[in-house]
Design an enzyme around this catalytic site. Sequence first.
Site, short mmCIF file in Angstrom:
data_model
loop_
_atom_site.label_atom_id
_atom_site.label_comp_id
_atom_site.label_asym_id
_atom_site.label_seq_id
_atom_site.Cartn_x
_atom_site.Cartn_y
_atom_site.Cartn_z
N HIS A 467 8.23 -9.06 6.83
CA HIS A 467 8.20 -8.20 5.64
C HIS A 467 7.70 -8.96 4.42
CE1 HIS A 467 9.74 -4.99 2.89
NE2 HIS A 467 9.83 -6.03 2.08
N GLU A 468 8.32 -10.10 4.15
CA GLU A 468 7.91 -10.87 2.97
C GLU A 468 6.49 -11.40 3.12
OE1 GLU A 468 9.53 -10.56 0.40
OE2 GLU A 468 11.45 -9.88 1.19
N HIS A 471 4.04 -8.92 1.85
CA HIS A 471 3.77 -9.01 0.41
C HIS A 471 2.78 -10.14 0.14
CE1 HIS A 471 6.67 -6.05 -0.81
NE2 HIS A 471 7.71 -6.74 -0.39
N GLU A 496 6.63 -1.68 -1.72
CA GLU A 496 7.25 -2.11 -0.46
C GLU A 496 6.53 -1.56 0.77
OE1 GLU A 496 9.57 -4.34 -0.20
OE2 GLU A 496 9.91 -4.50 -2.35
N TYR A 613 12.64 1.63 -2.08
CA TYR A 613 12.74 1.03 -0.75
C TYR A 613 12.74 2.11 0.33
CZ TYR A 613 13.47 -3.82 -2.13
OH TYR A 613 13.29 -5.09 -2.61
#
Length: 682
Positions: A467-468, A471, A496, A613
């Site tokens: 997930h990170e 980004h 997100e 989110y």
Amino acid sequence: MSIDFDKLVKEQHYPQWNQTPEEVLKLANDYALQEKQLFDTIASVEEPTVENVLNPFTKFYNEVEFPINQITFYQHVSADKKLRDASTEAEQILDQNSIEQWSRYDVYSVLKSLKDKKLDLDPESQRFLDKTVLEFERKGLALTDAKREKVKKLQVELSDLKVKFAKNLGEDTGCVYLTKEELEGVPEVVLKQYEEVESEGQTKLKVTFKYPDIIPLFQHASKGETRKIANIAYGTRCSANEEILTKIIKLRFQIAKELGYNTFADFALEVKLAKSKDTVLNFLNDLRDKLTPVGESELQVLKDLKSKDLEARGLAPEKEFYSWDFAYYDQRLLEQKYQVDSLKISEYFPLQSTIKKMLGFYETIMDAKFVKLSPKPTEVWHEDVEMYAVFKNIKFGTLEYVGVIYFDLHPREGKYGHAANFGIGPGYLNQNGTRKNPETVLVCNFTKPTKTTPSLLKHNEVVTFFHELGHGIHNMLSQTKYAKFHGTNVEYDFVEAPSQMLEYWVWSKNEIRSLSSHHETGKPISDDLIDSLIKTKHVNTGLSNLRQLFFGLFDMSVHSIESEEEIAKLDLFKTWNTLRRDVTLLPDGNNPTKGYCSFGHIAGGYEAGYYGYLYSQVFAADIYYTLFKEDPMNTENGIRYRDIVLKRGGSREIMDNLEEVLGRKPNSEAFLSEIFGKTSHL
């Protein structure tokens, strides 16, 4: 085509990370002065043009982003407390100066005059000018002198409080001290990472509130009283932030009222995809109605499991299923019904091997290349930090260097305690036509390796990392004219979505197998284990999403207050605990907590925005189901997605990008199908 990446890597210039506390403060004051000088210059312009107003304005805000983000980033990651403190002070200096400058009517009037000329600008430049004028107006520049001055003072106070809240959270050293007996059930490999201390004449283990310490306790400590003690302590950490957050919310209320909005939520949502408070509340409440019956059914399963467990261990029955029981019995359910042992699975995901394979996914899907660097000590802020140069368009022979990504992955004292991506250096186009490439940082808190065992990632940590990294990839593969629109600088209720979309890869059978490699044998995870794991994707999804809904509803509740009378009676403690009991379905046994004291998202960044989110998951599911579900490693669709969504950042309307990449307007069918197995619209 043979590419000499070593040569290409050596040709790049990488930032230095060797500022002292004194230099950080000097730089902050220097940049504050430069901003004032820019605004003085613009204010003196009598006949505004692109050349004498827009170009110097965009040039300054392009070039200042990285150095400012760098000196204010140290507070989150430096091992030197003096440097962290200087970094925090630098942020206050810069924020206060920025508020002062962006409250100047003389500068606003020049930019507004330029906008009113209706120039023939390229779309991104027009968007920059329009958004900049709107920012001034959202800071009160269209108000009377007296009201403008009042808003400015409120914003200065608000800025200081947000920095203090974050500092308290970052510096938190909270922990619980427990005996080995009290920690019964916690695996030995976890116990070994706890520090031994002497307390009250006993040898106890120090369990910090960092994720690698506290989460295994919640998941594995078999004694309910131990989980209860830890849960209450964890839930009441950073109590000093209660007064600060109360003031923050009251200040936001005042600012919104001065600006002419009914509530702060109305003000915040004006520039988001959702646009209105009603849209958000309808979304959250409708989802709550759908999730509550699911959560109640899941809760009954967990209650039955708890009853059988207590009976099997000869312990007294308990009527209630408490909030501190959830992680423990969720884990037991995964192990007993689905044969999923999180520690066993973690053996197949050693950190370094997993990183390499993850990056390989992005290399295939988005035609990119990651080259691990050997940084000099001055090129990183800590010896744990890893560094990669990123390239794209390998297959098509139009090779481009696109930037550098850093990984800071292990906990240490004073370090940011969660998982996040910091886009510290946005890319942009220099006025001479060359490109400044981005720098971005993944900050996580995974278990450190030992002399005998590498850092092993549980599957949920693999999801977090992916997930990170999503980004980070958004920041790496974006190419905009202005730093203002680079990468993740998009509407907050979409930001997100690209990362949530990429989480689907670590729930896909072939991709899980490809990611895995046992830390001792190198063998991939077995199909049986993968099948069991995939079956757990939506286990307790009702209760888990109700928890997210609770955060979103709390955020909207405190930011949707309309009257002076209501805001004067603001009671975070009552609001938090009432909503938590009602929405999450998990009672606290009359042990209320102050979780809002560590709710960093709404102190700064996601205020009246935490709903994003869940809201963004609608877009994430739609993109994945449309472009990748049938073929997750499809390079053609990956490049299409890369160049329509990621590359453009916030330089165009996100909804326009979504319609282009999907070939239609987005809808909630995939999202609802994913969670509920049906396709009714929200």
